[in-house]
Scaffold this motif. Structure first.
Motif, PDB file in Angstrom:
ATOM      1  N   LEU A 219       0.824  -1.194   0.000  1.00 24.57           N
ATOM      2  CA  LEU A 219       0.000   0.000   0.000  1.00 24.57           C
ATOM      3  C   LEU A 219       0.861   1.247   0.000  1.00 24.57           C
ATOM      4  CD1 LEU A 219      -1.537  -2.287   1.899  1.00 24.57           C
ATOM      5  CD2 LEU A 219      -3.103  -0.426   2.315  1.00 24.57           C
ATOM      6  N   ALA A 220       0.362   2.277  -0.682  1.00 26.68           N
ATOM      7  CA  ALA A 220       0.921   3.628  -0.578  1.00 26.68           C
ATOM      8  C   ALA A 220      -0.244   4.533  -0.192  1.00 26.68           C
ATOM      9  CB  ALA A 220       1.547   4.069  -1.898  1.00 26.68           C
ATOM     10  N   VAL A 221      -0.223   5.051   1.057  1.00 27.73           N
ATOM     11  CA  VAL A 221      -1.338   5.858   1.554  1.00 27.73           C
ATOM     12  C   VAL A 221      -0.809   7.055   2.328  1.00 27.73           C
ATOM     13  CG1 VAL A 221      -3.026   3.984   1.653  1.00 27.73           C
ATOM     14  CG2 VAL A 221      -1.531   4.397   3.608  1.00 27.73           C
ATOM     15  N   ALA A 222      -1.527   8.174   2.230  1.00 28.62           N
ATOM     16  CA  ALA A 222      -1.245   9.376   3.018  1.00 28.62           C
ATOM     17  C   ALA A 222      -2.530   9.733   3.757  1.00 28.62           C
ATOM     18  CB  ALA A 222      -0.806  10.527   2.113  1.00 28.62           C
ATOM     19  N   CYS A 223      -2.428   9.975   5.063  1.00 30.50           N
ATOM     20  CA  CYS A 223      -3.642  10.168   5.850  1.00 30.50           C
ATOM     21  C   CYS A 223      -3.309  10.859   7.167  1.00 30.50           C
ATOM     22  CB  CYS A 223      -4.314   8.825   6.130  1.00 30.50           C
ATOM     23  SG  CYS A 223      -3.257   7.653   6.994  1.00 30.50           S
ATOM     24  N   LEU A 238       4.041   5.072   3.731  1.00 31.34           N
ATOM     25  CA  LEU A 238       3.098   5.839   4.539  1.00 31.34           C
ATOM     26  C   LEU A 238       3.492   7.301   4.724  1.00 31.34           C
ATOM     27  CD1 LEU A 238       0.608   5.800   6.490  1.00 31.34           C
ATOM     28  CD2 LEU A 238       2.202   5.104   8.297  1.00 31.34           C
ATOM     29  N   GLN A 239       2.476   8.164   4.620  1.00 33.01           N
ATOM     30  CA  GLN A 239       2.553   9.557   5.067  1.00 33.01           C
ATOM     31  C   GLN A 239       1.419   9.722   6.071  1.00 33.01           C
ATOM     32  OE1 GLN A 239       4.330  12.536   3.636  1.00 33.01           O
ATOM     33  NE2 GLN A 239       3.428  13.748   5.280  1.00 33.01           N
ATOM     34  N   VAL A 240       1.746   9.989   7.359  1.00 30.98           N
ATOM     35  CA  VAL A 240       0.722  10.068   8.383  1.00 30.98           C
ATOM     36  C   VAL A 240       1.099  11.148   9.395  1.00 30.98           C
ATOM     37  CG1 VAL A 240       1.761   8.261   9.829  1.00 30.98           C
ATOM     38  CG2 VAL A 240      -0.686   8.737  10.008  1.00 30.98           C
ATOM     39  N   THR A 241       0.118  11.945   9.816  1.00 33.43           N
ATOM     40  CA  THR A 241       0.397  13.053  10.726  1.00 33.43           C
ATOM     41  C   THR A 241       0.288  12.657  12.191  1.00 33.43           C
ATOM     42  OG1 THR A 241      -1.908  13.785  10.577  1.00 33.43           O
ATOM     43  CG2 THR A 241      -0.344  14.749   9.030  1.00 33.43           C
ATOM     44  N   SER A 242      -0.346  11.512  12.492  1.00 29.82           N
ATOM     45  CA  SER A 242      -0.401  11.012  13.866  1.00 29.82           C
ATOM     46  C   SER A 242       0.408   9.719  13.936  1.00 29.82           C
ATOM     47  CB  SER A 242      -1.847  10.786  14.297  1.00 29.82           C
ATOM     48  OG  SER A 242      -2.450   9.794  13.488  1.00 29.82           O
ATOM     49  N   PHE A 254       7.060  -0.786   7.259  1.00 28.13           N
ATOM     50  CA  PHE A 254       6.741   0.593   6.926  1.00 28.13           C
ATOM     51  C   PHE A 254       7.903   1.270   6.202  1.00 28.13           C
ATOM     52  CE2 PHE A 254       4.009  -0.336  10.549  1.00 28.13           C
ATOM     53  CZ  PHE A 254       2.793   0.192  10.147  1.00 28.13           C
ATOM     54  N   ALA A 255       7.524   2.186   5.300  1.00 24.20           N
ATOM     55  CA  ALA A 255       8.487   3.016   4.583  1.00 24.20           C
ATOM     56  C   ALA A 255       7.803   4.340   4.254  1.00 24.20           C
ATOM     57  CB  ALA A 255       8.958   2.318   3.304  1.00 24.20           C
ATOM     58  N   PRO A 256       8.569   5.382   3.902  1.00 24.13           N
ATOM     59  CA  PRO A 256       7.937   6.673   3.564  1.00 24.13           C
ATOM     60  C   PRO A 256       7.103   6.577   2.280  1.00 24.13           C
ATOM     61  CG  PRO A 256      10.275   6.935   4.066  1.00 24.13           C
ATOM     62  CD  PRO A 256      10.036   5.482   3.932  1.00 24.13           C
ATOM     63  N   ARG A 275       2.161  18.205   4.886  1.00 27.04           N
ATOM     64  CA  ARG A 275       3.138  17.354   4.214  1.00 27.04           C
ATOM     65  C   ARG A 275       4.497  17.369   4.909  1.00 27.04           C
ATOM     66  NH1 ARG A 275       2.784  17.684  -2.284  1.00 27.04           N
ATOM     67  NH2 ARG A 275       3.796  15.656  -1.973  1.00 27.04           N
ATOM     68  N   SER A 276       4.739  18.385   5.720  1.00 24.76           N
ATOM     69  CA  SER A 276       6.017  18.461   6.430  1.00 24.76           C
ATOM     70  C   SER A 276       6.052  17.564   7.666  1.00 24.76           C
ATOM     71  CB  SER A 276       6.303  19.911   6.853  1.00 24.76           C
ATOM     72  OG  SER A 276       5.342  20.354   7.810  1.00 24.76           O
ATOM     73  N   LYS A 277       4.932  16.993   8.039  1.00 18.82           N
ATOM     74  CA  LYS A 277       4.850  16.153   9.230  1.00 18.82           C
ATOM     75  C   LYS A 277       4.533  14.722   8.809  1.00 18.82           C
ATOM     76  CE  LYS A 277       2.595  15.901  13.757  1.00 18.82           C
ATOM     77  NZ  LYS A 277       1.584  16.526  14.654  1.00 18.82           N
ATOM     78  N   ASN A 278       5.487  13.817   9.037  1.00 16.99           N
ATOM     79  CA  ASN A 278       5.284  12.427   8.645  1.00 16.99           C
ATOM     80  C   ASN A 278       5.831  11.504   9.732  1.00 16.99           C
ATOM     81  OD1 ASN A 278       4.763  10.050   7.361  1.00 16.99           O
ATOM     82  ND2 ASN A 278       6.152  10.381   5.635  1.00 16.99           N
ATOM     83  N   ASN A 279       4.942  10.788  10.400  1.00 13.03           N
ATOM     84  CA  ASN A 279       5.320   9.852  11.464  1.00 13.03           C
ATOM     85  C   ASN A 279       5.273   8.409  10.972  1.00 13.03           C
ATOM     86  OD1 ASN A 279       5.569  11.889  13.538  1.00 13.03           O
ATOM     87  ND2 ASN A 279       3.340  12.024  13.515  1.00 13.03           N
TER      88      ASN A 279
END
Length: 311
Positions: A219-223, A238-242, A254-256, A275-279
């Protein structure tokens, strides 16, 4: 002895005189005292009801503030909690209702109306609408509705949806096998269930992504929030803010987030994600409580394995 007898007689005489004095108290004074007692009881009950309602509203506000960011699984839990709270409040109101007391006929109607108004303050509209919300029913698979879109019960296909089909809608993907799914655009939520050996590429999701009973997927997801349940052997870019959450999982890597397409910048702006915040590598495992050892259920995907040609 005579003095004692005289004293007793005097006491009896005094008691009789007191009783006669009480019998002479005007009826309006008795009525006034009765009204005063009813008013004191009504105010006490009203204060107790207000305090109980205030506590309930505080809990309801907490749930309302967080439920917007929860997946459908969590939403059902929130609704069940609200139902329990509402039942507890109703029971408390019944307990606080005053017992029936003697009242003059001229006061019965007023006292009854006061009890009816003050004993059951109305439920806040926001809570009532949340409690009766049809969201879980739709999220479980009502693909024909305008609220949910997606794919179901397909095998070995390439599936796509464009931005015009996805914008701020909720996407449900279920019972897929050996499929490639490309979602170009900005959904509101994304739910992936009972899926095997599939590749999912998705544009920025405004709120939550939820995975359940999946295996051998990429999967490639941003949320804003990601929760993974009962899933194994799956790689997530993954791109995730929490902080992402895994539960009852194994073999998760997991990978960016690296997928891109021509309109992705516009979709990120529409989603409201930072977009500047990725956990992507900050993950909570609900089945692993040890703080001094890494969870065996998830890991970081080695850099040499991240070079995927998505298209």
């Amino acid at each position: 002895m005579e003095s004692v007898s005289c004293s007793a007689a005097a006491v009896r005489t005094g008691d009789m005189e007191s009783q006669r004095d009480l019998s002479l108290v005007p009826e309006r004074l008795q009525r006034r005292e009765q009204e005063r007692q009813l008013e004191v009881e009504r105010r006490k009950q009203k204060r107790q009801n207000q305090e109980a309602a205030s506590r309930l509203q505080g809990l309801q506000k907490l749930i309302n503030d967080s439920v917007f960011f929860l997946a459908a699984y969590d939403l059902r839990q929130g609704q069940q909690a609200l139902a329990r709270l509402q039942a507890a409040l109703d029971e408390r109101r019944r307990e606080l209702q005053p017992k029936k007391r003697f009242a003059f006929k001229t006061r019965r109607k007023d006292a009854a109306s006061s009890t009816k108004v003050d004993a059951a303050p109305g439920i806040p509209p926001a809570v009532e609408s949340l409690r009766d919300s049809p969201l879980p029913k739709k999220a479980e698979g009502d693909l024909g509705s305008s609220w949910v879109c997606g794919f179901s019960n397909l095998e070995s296909q390439v599936l796509e949806k464009r931005a015009s089909e996805l914008h701020q809608r909720d996407v449900l993907l279920t019972e897929l096998s050996n499929c490639t799914v490309k979602l170009y655009g900005n959904p509101n939520t994304l739910r992936l269930t009972r899926t095997h050996n599939c590749k999912l590429l998705c544009g920025p999701v405004s709120t939550s992504v939820f995975l359940e009973d999946c295996s051998d997927c990429v999967l490639a997801v941003a949320c804003q929030q990601l929760r993974i349940h009962s899933t194994k052997d799956t790689r997530i870019f993954l791109q995730v803010t929490s902080r992402a959450i895994v539960e009852d999982c194994s073999g998760i890597q997991f990978a960016p987030y690296t997928w891109s397409y021509p309109e992705i910048d516009k979709d990120f702006e529409s989603s409201g994600l930072d977009r500047s915040k990725n956990n992507w590598n900050d993950v909570d495992d609900f089945n692993w409580l040890a703080r001094d050892m890494a969870s065996p259920n998830w890991s970081i995907l080695p850099e040499e394995e991240r070079n995927i040609q998505w298209d």
